[in-house]
Design a protein around this motif. Sequence first.
Motif, PDB file in Angstrom:
ATOM      1  N   PHE A 161     -14.431   0.948  -7.418  1.00  0.00           N
ATOM      2  CA  PHE A 161     -13.665  -0.292  -7.593  1.00  0.00           C
ATOM      3  C   PHE A 161     -12.163  -0.019  -7.503  1.00  0.00           C
ATOM      4  O   PHE A 161     -11.420  -0.740  -6.838  1.00  0.00           O
ATOM      5  CB  PHE A 161     -14.019  -0.893  -8.953  1.00  0.00           C
ATOM      6  CG  PHE A 161     -13.598  -2.336  -9.116  1.00  0.00           C
ATOM      7  CD1 PHE A 161     -14.388  -3.363  -8.647  1.00  0.00           C
ATOM      8  CD2 PHE A 161     -12.403  -2.644  -9.753  1.00  0.00           C
ATOM      9  CE1 PHE A 161     -13.995  -4.691  -8.809  1.00  0.00           C
ATOM     10  CE2 PHE A 161     -12.005  -3.955  -9.909  1.00  0.00           C
ATOM     11  CZ  PHE A 161     -12.800  -4.980  -9.439  1.00  0.00           C
ATOM     12  N   THR A 162     -11.717   1.045  -8.167  1.00  0.00           N
ATOM     13  CA  THR A 162     -10.288   1.386  -8.179  1.00  0.00           C
ATOM     14  C   THR A 162      -9.807   1.773  -6.784  1.00  0.00           C
ATOM     15  O   THR A 162      -8.715   1.384  -6.351  1.00  0.00           O
ATOM     16  CB  THR A 162     -10.027   2.535  -9.167  1.00  0.00           C
ATOM     17  OG1 THR A 162     -10.467   2.144 -10.464  1.00  0.00           O
ATOM     18  CG2 THR A 162      -8.546   2.879  -9.219  1.00  0.00           C
ATOM     19  N   GLN A 163     -10.608   2.551  -6.059  1.00  0.00           N
ATOM     20  CA  GLN A 163     -10.233   2.946  -4.706  1.00  0.00           C
ATOM     21  C   GLN A 163     -10.124   1.742  -3.785  1.00  0.00           C
ATOM     22  O   GLN A 163      -9.211   1.656  -2.954  1.00  0.00           O
ATOM     23  CB  GLN A 163     -11.244   3.953  -4.155  1.00  0.00           C
ATOM     24  CG  GLN A 163     -11.135   5.338  -4.764  1.00  0.00           C
ATOM     25  CD  GLN A 163     -12.186   6.287  -4.220  1.00  0.00           C
ATOM     26  OE1 GLN A 163     -13.124   5.893  -3.539  1.00  0.00           O
ATOM     27  NE2 GLN A 163     -12.039   7.568  -4.532  1.00  0.00           N
ATOM     28  N   ALA A 164     -11.051   0.790  -3.916  1.00  0.00           N
ATOM     29  CA  ALA A 164     -11.006  -0.419  -3.087  1.00  0.00           C
ATOM     30  C   ALA A 164      -9.742  -1.225  -3.388  1.00  0.00           C
ATOM     31  O   ALA A 164      -9.087  -1.752  -2.484  1.00  0.00           O
ATOM     32  CB  ALA A 164     -12.251  -1.267  -3.332  1.00  0.00           C
ATOM     33  N   MET A 165      -9.395  -1.328  -4.677  1.00  0.00           N
ATOM     34  CA  MET A 165      -8.189  -2.051  -5.066  1.00  0.00           C
ATOM     35  C   MET A 165      -6.939  -1.370  -4.492  1.00  0.00           C
ATOM     36  O   MET A 165      -6.076  -2.016  -3.890  1.00  0.00           O
ATOM     37  CB  MET A 165      -8.097  -2.115  -6.596  1.00  0.00           C
ATOM     38  CG  MET A 165      -6.875  -2.846  -7.133  1.00  0.00           C
ATOM     39  SD  MET A 165      -5.329  -1.863  -7.154  1.00  0.00           S
ATOM     40  CE  MET A 165      -5.789  -0.544  -8.287  1.00  0.00           C
ATOM     41  N   ALA A 166      -6.837  -0.042  -4.677  1.00  0.00           N
ATOM     42  CA  ALA A 166      -5.651   0.689  -4.233  1.00  0.00           C
ATOM     43  C   ALA A 166      -5.503   0.636  -2.715  1.00  0.00           C
ATOM     44  O   ALA A 166      -4.388   0.518  -2.181  1.00  0.00           O
ATOM     45  CB  ALA A 166      -5.715   2.134  -4.713  1.00  0.00           C
ATOM     46  N   SER A 167      -6.617   0.733  -2.006  1.00  0.00           N
ATOM     47  CA  SER A 167      -6.573   0.676  -0.542  1.00  0.00           C
ATOM     48  C   SER A 167      -6.061  -0.680  -0.067  1.00  0.00           C
ATOM     49  O   SER A 167      -5.205  -0.764   0.826  1.00  0.00           O
ATOM     50  CB  SER A 167      -7.966   0.948   0.030  1.00  0.00           C
ATOM     51  OG  SER A 167      -7.960   0.848   1.439  1.00  0.00           O
ATOM     52  N   ALA A 168      -6.561  -1.757  -0.675  1.00  0.00           N
ATOM     53  CA  ALA A 168      -6.105  -3.097  -0.310  1.00  0.00           C
ATOM     54  C   ALA A 168      -4.635  -3.284  -0.663  1.00  0.00           C
ATOM     55  O   ALA A 168      -3.872  -3.914   0.084  1.00  0.00           O
ATOM     56  CB  ALA A 168      -6.952  -4.152  -1.010  1.00  0.00           C
ATOM     57  N   TYR A 169      -4.218  -2.749  -1.805  1.00  0.00           N
ATOM     58  CA  TYR A 169      -2.812  -2.836  -2.229  1.00  0.00           C
ATOM     59  C   TYR A 169      -1.904  -2.190  -1.186  1.00  0.00           C
ATOM     60  O   TYR A 169      -0.899  -2.768  -0.756  1.00  0.00           O
ATOM     61  CB  TYR A 169      -2.641  -2.149  -3.580  1.00  0.00           C
ATOM     62  CG  TYR A 169      -1.241  -2.249  -4.156  1.00  0.00           C
ATOM     63  CD1 TYR A 169      -0.959  -3.144  -5.182  1.00  0.00           C
ATOM     64  CD2 TYR A 169      -0.199  -1.449  -3.687  1.00  0.00           C
ATOM     65  CE1 TYR A 169       0.321  -3.249  -5.722  1.00  0.00           C
ATOM     66  CE2 TYR A 169       1.078  -1.540  -4.207  1.00  0.00           C
ATOM     67  CZ  TYR A 169       1.339  -2.438  -5.231  1.00  0.00           C
ATOM     68  OH  TYR A 169       2.609  -2.536  -5.743  1.00  0.00           O
ATOM     69  N   ARG A 170      -2.265  -0.972  -0.753  1.00  0.00           N
ATOM     70  CA  ARG A 170      -1.419  -0.238   0.203  1.00  0.00           C
ATOM     71  C   ARG A 170      -1.376  -0.934   1.552  1.00  0.00           C
ATOM     72  O   ARG A 170      -0.327  -0.970   2.212  1.00  0.00           O
ATOM     73  CB  ARG A 170      -1.925   1.196   0.333  1.00  0.00           C
ATOM     74  CG  ARG A 170      -1.754   2.031  -0.940  1.00  0.00           C
ATOM     75  CD  ARG A 170      -2.085   3.491  -0.709  1.00  0.00           C
ATOM     76  NE  ARG A 170      -1.928   4.266  -1.943  1.00  0.00           N
ATOM     77  CZ  ARG A 170      -2.920   4.621  -2.738  1.00  0.00           C
ATOM     78  NH1 ARG A 170      -4.178   4.273  -2.432  1.00  0.00           N
ATOM     79  NH2 ARG A 170      -2.695   5.321  -3.841  1.00  0.00           N
TER      80      ARG A 170
END
Length: 404
Positions: A146-155
């Motif tokens: 979940f955290t990786q998906a969030m961070a990827s979308a943020y970047r």
Amino acid sequence: MGVASTNRGVRHGAAADAHVVELSKLMMSRAPQLGRTMADLLCRDIDAYRDGTVVTKDQVAESCAANVTFIFDSLTGGAEVDVSPAERTGTQRAVAGVPLPAVMTAYRIGFRFMWEETIAVARAAGIPTDAILDATARIFFAQETFTQAMASAYRQQLTAQIIEREEERSALVEALLAHRITDKQSLWEAADLLRLPTSGPYAVVAAELPAIGRLGLPAIENKLSARDIRSAWRLLPDLQVGIVHLRGPEMIDALVEVLRHAATARVGISPTFRDLAATSDGLRLARVAVTGKPTGDSLVSLFDDTPLAVAAVSAPEAMAKIRSQVLSRLDELPAEERTTLLDTFRAWVEAGGSANGTAAEIFCHPNTVRHRLRRIEELTARSLSRPRDLAELCLAFEVERRLP
């Protein structure tokens, strides 16, 4: 702007046992309440969330509830789980301007709270220790996904915003160069968006492109910023052009130094000007400096804004005609002789009309200087002792120097 995921879900492999499924259902039933409690905690501990102006508490609670739902929906391991809520959170936080470290800190605090609540619920429900350990491992895995998906979308969203802002800045630079922004209020707004002070002095820098797709001044904005010189740049079909702010006239030396170290092709610098409305005039003079005849070995040429120099480039077609009329017979000479006469005249003007001073500058006898000056008078049919003739000669030689 949304961010589409190439992998919309995750699988955990083997199905969880009945106790883990039971725990998952217990926690999912509490998701809305847990989301609100976590939001209270995060809005208390995270500066970016505290006053509710950047992200509201309701938005934080919605994100927390989605996180809880994702984690415990994935605990069973049987079905593919949608990570789009995480991507949506990452995109929204980037748009809101919440720094990614703050979002990651919120995830860390929220996860710790959720894990502690999970252990308490599991013990109260009599879930066996082995099942709790299994659930914990699955929770960690799901939270990481979940955290990786969030961070990827943020970047991805942040990258898109940076590109959009640079395109806006580039368009503003072009509008200033083309003299499409003239009123004071718009000029101030443009300066603010370009991150430039609203008053000068400014200068325009124009650099040739050494080849298609290559910049004459690579990474120049960062290099100038390191010397506390602000600038904004635009790539034209034939030139890389920048508007540069100089905190004072003395900063021109620092600008030239940075440009000389960075230049991979010829660079021209306009005279300084106080008002952004004069940017288009600065571009014209910077173009003259970069496309005119080079002086010395340096790739960087600074336009000399003396009245004679400005007059020489003000009307290129008319000036070229004057140069041809005055210097036509010099153009017929062998190249070496012509260059010698041109250099002697320029040195004589710089020496204030002194034959001795000219001789010392170009390393010859004063009589040789006088002989060359008489030769110029003969070839141009003009006398150096008559003011009108001398003015015409000075202008023609300036045009010869400035225009290609």
